[in-house]
Design a protein around this motif. Structure first.
Motif, mmCIF file in Angstrom:
data_model
loop_
_atom_site.group_PDB
_atom_site.id
_atom_site.type_symbol
_atom_site.label_atom_id
_atom_site.label_comp_id
_atom_site.label_asym_id
_atom_site.label_seq_id
_atom_site.Cartn_x
_atom_site.Cartn_y
_atom_site.Cartn_z
ATOM 1 N N ALA A 1 25.128 36.306 46.826
ATOM 2 C CA ALA A 1 26.190 35.889 45.905
ATOM 3 C C ALA A 1 25.621 35.023 44.786
ATOM 4 N N THR A 2 24.613 34.217 45.103
ATOM 5 C CA THR A 2 23.976 33.388 44.082
ATOM 6 C C THR A 2 23.248 34.249 43.066
ATOM 7 N N TYR A 3 22.557 35.299 43.527
ATOM 8 C CA TYR A 3 21.878 36.215 42.612
ATOM 9 C C TYR A 3 22.871 36.876 41.654
ATOM 10 N N VAL A 4 23.954 37.390 42.197
ATOM 11 C CA VAL A 4 24.949 38.074 41.365
ATOM 12 C C VAL A 4 25.612 37.084 40.409
ATOM 13 N N ARG A 5 25.905 35.889 40.893
ATOM 14 C CA ARG A 5 26.519 34.871 40.043
ATOM 15 C C ARG A 5 25.595 34.492 38.882
ATOM 16 N N ALA A 6 24.284 34.436 39.148
ATOM 17 C CA ALA A 6 23.324 34.116 38.084
ATOM 18 C C ALA A 6 23.316 35.215 37.024
ATOM 19 N N LEU A 7 23.385 36.474 37.450
ATOM 20 C CA LEU A 7 23.452 37.575 36.489
ATOM 21 C C LEU A 7 24.730 37.484 35.662
ATOM 22 N N GLN B 1 26.096 40.688 51.534
ATOM 23 C CA GLN B 1 27.010 39.681 50.991
ATOM 24 C C GLN B 1 26.746 38.291 51.577
ATOM 25 N N THR B 2 25.467 37.912 51.565
ATOM 26 C CA THR B 2 25.111 36.577 52.034
ATOM 27 C C THR B 2 25.298 35.580 50.886
ATOM 28 N N THR B 3 25.134 34.323 51.191
ATOM 29 C CA THR B 3 25.256 33.280 50.179
ATOM 30 C C THR B 3 24.185 33.433 49.105
ATOM 31 N N LEU B 4 22.973 33.780 49.533
ATOM 32 C CA LEU B 4 21.891 33.977 48.570
ATOM 33 C C LEU B 4 22.178 35.173 47.657
ATOM 34 N N SER C 1 18.952 43.508 49.955
ATOM 35 C CA SER C 1 19.625 43.407 51.247
ATOM 36 C C SER C 1 20.516 42.171 51.289
ATOM 37 N N GLU C 2 20.093 41.111 50.617
ATOM 38 C CA GLU C 2 20.929 39.906 50.561
ATOM 39 C C GLU C 2 22.241 40.198 49.838
#
Length: 131
Positions: free
Chosen positions: A44-50, A39-42, A34-35
C-alpha cells in the motif's frame, strides 16, 4: 585372475539437473509485486507513493496552467491602442504553445513516475515484458 577383473566397475551416474550457470537464483528480497498483490502495508505504501507522485505532477501542471490563464486578463489593463494586438497575440500565439509544453512536461513526468514504479516492483531476474 588379475586385479582389474576383481575390482567392480564404478557406477556411471547421469546428471539431469539444470547447469549451474543457467539456474535462476531466488531474489535477495521479496519482490514488491507480491507485496502489492497481497495487499500488505508495504504494498500500500508503494502504491500510495506512485499516486502521490502522479498527483504532484498534476497539481504542478494545473498551477502552471492557472498562472498562464490567470495572467491573460492583465493584458486588458493596457491602453486601448496596445490591448487589441497584445490580447490576440497572447491568446493565439503564446497560450497554445505554452499549454502544449505544459502537457508535454506532464506526460513525460507521469511516464517517468510509472517507469520508476515498474522498476521497483519487477524482479531483476525476470526478463522484461514486451510492450
Amino acid at each position: 585372475m588379475s586385479q582389474d577383473q576383481q575390482r567392480p566397475q564404478p557406477r556411471r551416474e547421469v546428471v539431469t539437473g539444470v547447469p549451474r550457470g543457467t539456474r535462476r537464483r531466488p531474489p535477495a528480497h521479496t519482490p514488491a509485486r507480491s507485496e502489492i498483490s497481497e495487499q500488505t502495508t508495504l504494498g500500500a505504501t508503494y502504491v500510495r507513493a506512485l499516486m502521490r507522485g502522479q498527483l504532484r505532477a498534476a497539481l504542478a501542471a494545473l498551477a502552471l496552467l492557472a498562472l498562464l490563464l490567470g495572467l491573460l486578463p492583465l493584458a486588458f489593463l493596457l491602453p486601448r491602442t496596445l490591448a487589441g494586438p497584445v490580447v490576440w497575440a497572447a491568446l493565439g500565439l503564446v497560450a497554445y504553445p505554452v499549454m502544449w509544453l505544459i502537457a508535454r512536461w506532464y506526460v513525460g513526468r507521469c511516464e517517468r513516475n510509472e517507469a520508476d514504479f515498474t522498476g521497483l516492483v519487477t524482479d531483476p531476474a525476470e526478463p522484461p515484458h514486451p510492450g
